[in-house]
Design a protein around this motif. Structure first.
Motif: not given
Length: 106
Positions: A2-29
């Motif tokens: 179960a720890d591996r699943r939690v770690d995998a989701h946390a890593a995916e969320d971190g990557c997705l957060r960084r990837v989505m921050a760019v287009p959202l920042g581009i829209l906010y400006l």
């Protein structure tokens, strides 16, 4: 296991957060720039239809860009989970600013 699943989701969320921050920042400006422009336009008088039309246009465009950013943040469940509720605040605030200017001077 179960720890591996939690770690995998946390890593995916971190990557997705960084990837989505760019287009959202581009829209906010641009939304912030449109709001700023709408607030700085000063009509010369009640007869200045061009200035009132520009205020209306910039407010409308700011609202459209804010709604697009809001949909990108809120619609997909994975993005909504990864980004969190803090990312909903900028488009809501920018849309509220644009609506306020539109009502007051557009």
């Amino acid at each position: 296991m179960a720890d591996r699943r939690v770690d995998a989701h946390a890593a995916e969320d971190g990557c997705l957060r960084r990837v989505m921050a760019v287009p959202l920042g581009i829209l906010y400006l641009p939304a912030a720039g449109l709001c700023y422009t709408a607030w700085t336009i000063r009509p010369s008088g009640t007869w200045d239809e061009d200035a009132y039309g520009a205020i209306t246009l910039f407010c409308f465009l700011a609202i459209v860009v804010s709604v697009v950013a809001l949909v990108i943040t809120a619609a997909p469940p994975a993005v909504r989970r990864a980004m969190g509720p803090r990312w909903l605040a900028p488009p809501l605030v920018l849309a509220a600013i644009a609506v306020t200017r539109w009502v007051l001077g557009g």
